[in-house]
Design a protein around this motif. Structure first.
Motif, PDB file in Angstrom:
ATOM      1  N   LEU A   1       0.830  -1.204   0.000  1.00 33.11           N
ATOM      2  CA  LEU A   1       0.000   0.000   0.000  1.00 33.11           C
ATOM      3  C   LEU A   1       0.864   1.253   0.000  1.00 33.11           C
ATOM      4  N   SER A   2       1.897   1.294   0.833  1.00 29.96           N
ATOM      5  CA  SER A   2       2.791   2.444   0.882  1.00 29.96           C
ATOM      6  C   SER A   2       3.516   2.637  -0.446  1.00 29.96           C
ATOM      7  N   LEU A   3       3.973   1.532  -1.041  1.00 26.74           N
ATOM      8  CA  LEU A   3       4.666   1.626  -2.324  1.00 26.74           C
ATOM      9  C   LEU A   3       3.732   2.145  -3.404  1.00 26.74           C
ATOM     10  N   GLN A   4       2.497   1.683  -3.414  1.00 28.71           N
ATOM     11  CA  GLN A   4       1.545   2.147  -4.422  1.00 28.71           C
ATOM     12  C   GLN A   4       1.232   3.627  -4.238  1.00 28.71           C
ATOM     13  N   GLN A   5       1.122   4.084  -3.005  1.00 32.69           N
ATOM     14  CA  GLN A   5       0.909   5.506  -2.744  1.00 32.69           C
ATOM     15  C   GLN A   5       2.072   6.331  -3.283  1.00 32.69           C
ATOM     16  N   PHE A   6       3.286   5.833  -3.081  1.00 30.21           N
ATOM     17  CA  PHE A   6       4.483   6.506  -3.581  1.00 30.21           C
ATOM     18  C   PHE A   6       4.470   6.591  -5.107  1.00 30.21           C
ATOM     19  N   LEU A   7       4.153   5.483  -5.767  1.00 28.79           N
ATOM     20  CA  LEU A   7       4.131   5.464  -7.233  1.00 28.79           C
ATOM     21  C   LEU A   7       3.016   6.365  -7.777  1.00 28.79           C
ATOM     22  N   ASP A   8       1.858   6.376  -7.124  1.00 27.60           N
ATOM     23  CA  ASP A   8       0.768   7.242  -7.556  1.00 27.60           C
ATOM     24  C   ASP A   8       1.158   8.714  -7.440  1.00 27.60           C
ATOM     25  N   ASP A   9       1.866   9.058  -6.353  1.00 33.27           N
ATOM     26  CA  ASP A   9       2.312  10.445  -6.186  1.00 33.27           C
ATOM     27  C   ASP A   9       3.298  10.838  -7.282  1.00 33.27           C
ATOM     28  N   LEU A  10       4.193   9.919  -7.640  1.00 29.67           N
ATOM     29  CA  LEU A  10       5.148  10.198  -8.707  1.00 29.67           C
ATOM     30  C   LEU A  10       4.437  10.433 -10.040  1.00 29.67           C
ATOM     31  N   LYS A  11       3.443   9.615 -10.325  1.00 29.58           N
ATOM     32  CA  LYS A  11       2.725   9.735 -11.595  1.00 29.58           C
ATOM     33  C   LYS A  11       1.991  11.057 -11.707  1.00 29.58           C
ATOM     34  N   SER A  12       1.528  11.574 -10.585  1.00 25.31           N
ATOM     35  CA  SER A  12       0.727  12.797 -10.620  1.00 25.31           C
ATOM     36  C   SER A  12       1.519  14.032 -10.209  1.00 25.31           C
ATOM     37  N   ASP A  13       2.833  13.890 -10.042  1.00 23.42           N
ATOM     38  CA  ASP A  13       3.720  15.001  -9.661  1.00 23.42           C
ATOM     39  C   ASP A  13       3.382  15.588  -8.296  1.00 23.42           C
ATOM     40  N   ARG A  14       2.753  14.792  -7.418  1.00 25.65           N
ATOM     41  CA  ARG A  14       2.515  15.249  -6.050  1.00 25.65           C
ATOM     42  C   ARG A  14       3.776  15.047  -5.225  1.00 25.65           C
TER      43      ARG A  14
ATOM     44  N   ILE B   1       8.558   5.899   2.092  1.00 24.01           N
ATOM     45  CA  ILE B   1       8.040   4.571   1.788  1.00 24.01           C
ATOM     46  C   ILE B   1       8.252   3.674   3.001  1.00 24.01           C
ATOM     47  N   ARG B   2       7.181   3.015   3.451  1.00 23.98           N
ATOM     48  CA  ARG B   2       7.287   2.133   4.616  1.00 23.98           C
ATOM     49  C   ARG B   2       7.707   0.738   4.155  1.00 23.98           C
ATOM     50  N   GLY B   3       8.966   0.436   4.338  1.00 25.41           N
ATOM     51  CA  GLY B   3       9.456  -0.874   3.969  1.00 25.41           C
ATOM     52  C   GLY B   3      10.887  -0.826   3.493  1.00 25.41           C
ATOM     53  N   GLY B   4      11.472  -2.015   3.308  1.00 26.23           N
ATOM     54  CA  GLY B   4      12.867  -2.070   2.885  1.00 26.23           C
ATOM     55  C   GLY B   4      13.768  -1.511   3.974  1.00 26.23           C
ATOM     56  N   ILE B   5      14.676  -0.619   3.567  1.00 29.43           N
ATOM     57  CA  ILE B   5      15.599  -0.015   4.537  1.00 29.43           C
ATOM     58  C   ILE B   5      15.640   1.495   4.328  1.00 29.43           C
ATOM     59  N   PRO B   6      14.708   2.245   4.922  1.00 28.35           N
ATOM     60  CA  PRO B   6      14.833   3.704   4.919  1.00 28.35           C
ATOM     61  C   PRO B   6      16.001   4.128   5.815  1.00 28.35           C
ATOM     62  N   LEU B   7      16.630   5.240   5.470  1.00 26.92           N
ATOM     63  CA  LEU B   7      17.715   5.781   6.281  1.00 26.92           C
ATOM     64  C   LEU B   7      17.204   6.993   7.049  1.00 26.92           C
TER      65      LEU B   7
ATOM     66  N   LYS C   1      -2.049  -0.070  16.797  1.00 25.88           N
ATOM     67  CA  LYS C   1      -1.186   0.918  16.146  1.00 25.88           C
ATOM     68  C   LYS C   1      -1.251   0.759  14.624  1.00 25.88           C
ATOM     69  N   THR C   2      -1.292  -0.493  14.159  1.00 25.96           N
ATOM     70  CA  THR C   2      -1.395  -0.733  12.720  1.00 25.96           C
ATOM     71  C   THR C   2      -2.663  -0.105  12.157  1.00 25.96           C
ATOM     72  N   GLN C   3      -3.751  -0.167  12.900  1.00 26.83           N
ATOM     73  CA  GLN C   3      -5.013   0.408  12.436  1.00 26.83           C
ATOM     74  C   GLN C   3      -4.937   1.926  12.294  1.00 26.83           C
ATOM     75  N   ARG C   4      -4.014   2.551  13.010  1.00 25.48           N
ATOM     76  CA  ARG C   4      -3.863   4.009  12.916  1.00 25.48           C
ATOM     77  C   ARG C   4      -2.922   4.426  11.788  1.00 25.48           C
ATOM     78  N   LEU C   5      -2.163   3.487  11.264  1.00 25.16           N
ATOM     79  CA  LEU C   5      -1.254   3.791  10.169  1.00 25.16           C
ATOM     80  C   LEU C   5      -2.025   3.824   8.852  1.00 25.16           C
ATOM     81  N   GLU C   6      -1.689   4.762   7.991  1.00 26.79           N
ATOM     82  CA  GLU C   6      -2.435   4.948   6.750  1.00 26.79           C
ATOM     83  C   GLU C   6      -1.765   4.296   5.544  1.00 26.79           C
ATOM     84  N   ASP C   7      -0.635   3.662   5.745  1.00 28.32           N
ATOM     85  CA  ASP C   7       0.109   3.141   4.605  1.00 28.32           C
ATOM     86  C   ASP C   7       0.400   1.649   4.708  1.00 28.32           C
ATOM     87  N   VAL C   8      -0.376   0.930   5.543  1.00 26.27           N
ATOM     88  CA  VAL C   8      -0.253  -0.530   5.631  1.00 26.27           C
ATOM     89  C   VAL C   8      -1.651  -1.122   5.733  1.00 26.27           C
TER      90      VAL C   8
END
Length: 306
Positions: free
Chosen positions: A67-80, A85-91, A263-270
């Motif tokens: 869900l977080s990755l799709q939100q990121f890709l949608d923002d890129l497509k629309s120039d928002r 991104i929630r996942g992998g290894i953010p620094l 806590k998961t229920q309060r997160l908007e990207d999972v």
């Protein structure tokens, strides 16, 4: 097969080594997906070949919220404006969590949402080696008034090997924190055990109380959010028959986090069941182990996952 594919998500953008949104890597050892935003590796799948049958199995070493990755890709497509991104290894850099004196500043700093430069790509018998850099500019100056250069070396081979260099390129000293906010995949959180933190002091961020890890292994039956200090830097995540090993150098802190149900229920990207499928074991230098880097000096940190 050995290849790097650079992809631009917005149709108006032409992807290249200097200008891309997502990079896909495949070689004889692994498959990986990396974004230029945050120089963030989202997926790392290790190929394991059976000596008896020549069958190649795949071991996934990182978890990412679809869900977080799709939100990121949608923002890129629309120039928002894109979010972390929630996942992998953010620094996380130059601070971990919320800013200590200004709640308006972005949580976990700015490094994970900035566009890094891919300064070199190399291929050897060990796999692909990538080097990303991030340096202070007008955007980072809005949040943190110091001159710095981050260098992140990433080797995608039989193991995932990250090396972070933090350099003070200014004429005044600075203090900073950093964390590799790593998300690891699980079959079920209730069966997971983590080794490597016995006897270590930790701050429970849910109660703001300090304790010592008495048991040899960490297990989960509720929301967990702990900062361990003065750690050895070597850990094992046991998940049934699967084990993930993490080895670090110069990372004196570790954060263990799982949001559990509420806590998961309060997160908007999972999705609502995501708490069962990942645990964060973050290798870091935070709070009492924060860094002090003198003008003109640098420090280096490493992490290997396999």
């Amino acid at each position: 097969m050995s290849a790097i594919t650079f992809k631009a998500v917005n149709p108006s953008t032409v992807a290249s080594q200097q200008n891309f949104d997502v990079m896909e890597i495949e070689n004889e050892f692994c498959r990986a997906v990396i974004t230029r935003q945050g120089a963030q590796i989202l997926s790392f799948e290790r190929k394991i070949k059976s000596a008896e049958t020549d069958v190649v199995d795949v071991k996934s070493l990182l978890w990412c919220s679809e869900l977080s990755l799709q939100q990121f890709l949608d923002d890129l497509k629309s120039d928002r404006k894109t979010k972390a991104i929630r996942g992998g290894i953010p620094l996380c850099f130059p601070w971990f969590g919320g800013h200590l004196t200004d709640a308006k500043l972005p949580s976990h700093g700015f490094a994970r949402t900035q566009l890094w430069d891919l300064t070199s790509v190399d291929q050897s018998a060990q796999g692909h080696q990538l080097v990303f850099t991030l340096q202070n500019d007008a955007i980072t100056d809005l949040f943190w008034h110091h001159q710095f250069r981050l260098t992140l070396s990433m080797t995608c081979g039989e193991h995932l090997h990250l090396v972070l260099g933090i350099e003070n390129v200014g004429d005044t000293d600075f203090d900073c924190e950093f964390a590799w906010h790593s998300y690891f995949p699980l079959n079920a959180i209730e069966s997971v055990k983590i080794d490597g933190l016995q006897g270590k002091k930790f701050l429970d961020q849910l109660t703001n109380e300090t304790y010592v890890q008495e048991h040899a292994q960490i297990q989960f039956d509720q929301e967990t959010d702990r900062i361990y200090q003065d750690v050895a830097g070597n850990y094992q995540i046991h998940d049934g028959l699967q084990q993930i090993d993490i080895q670090t150098k110069n990372c004196k802190s570790a954060i263990v986090w799982n949001p559990w149900i509420k806590k998961t229920q309060r997160l908007e990207d999972v999705d609502a069941q995501a708490w069962q499928k990942f645990v964060c074991l973050e290798c870091a230098n935070v709070r009492e182990n924060r860094l002090h880097i003198k003008a003109g000096q640098s420090d280096q940190f490493s992490m290997v996952i396999f």
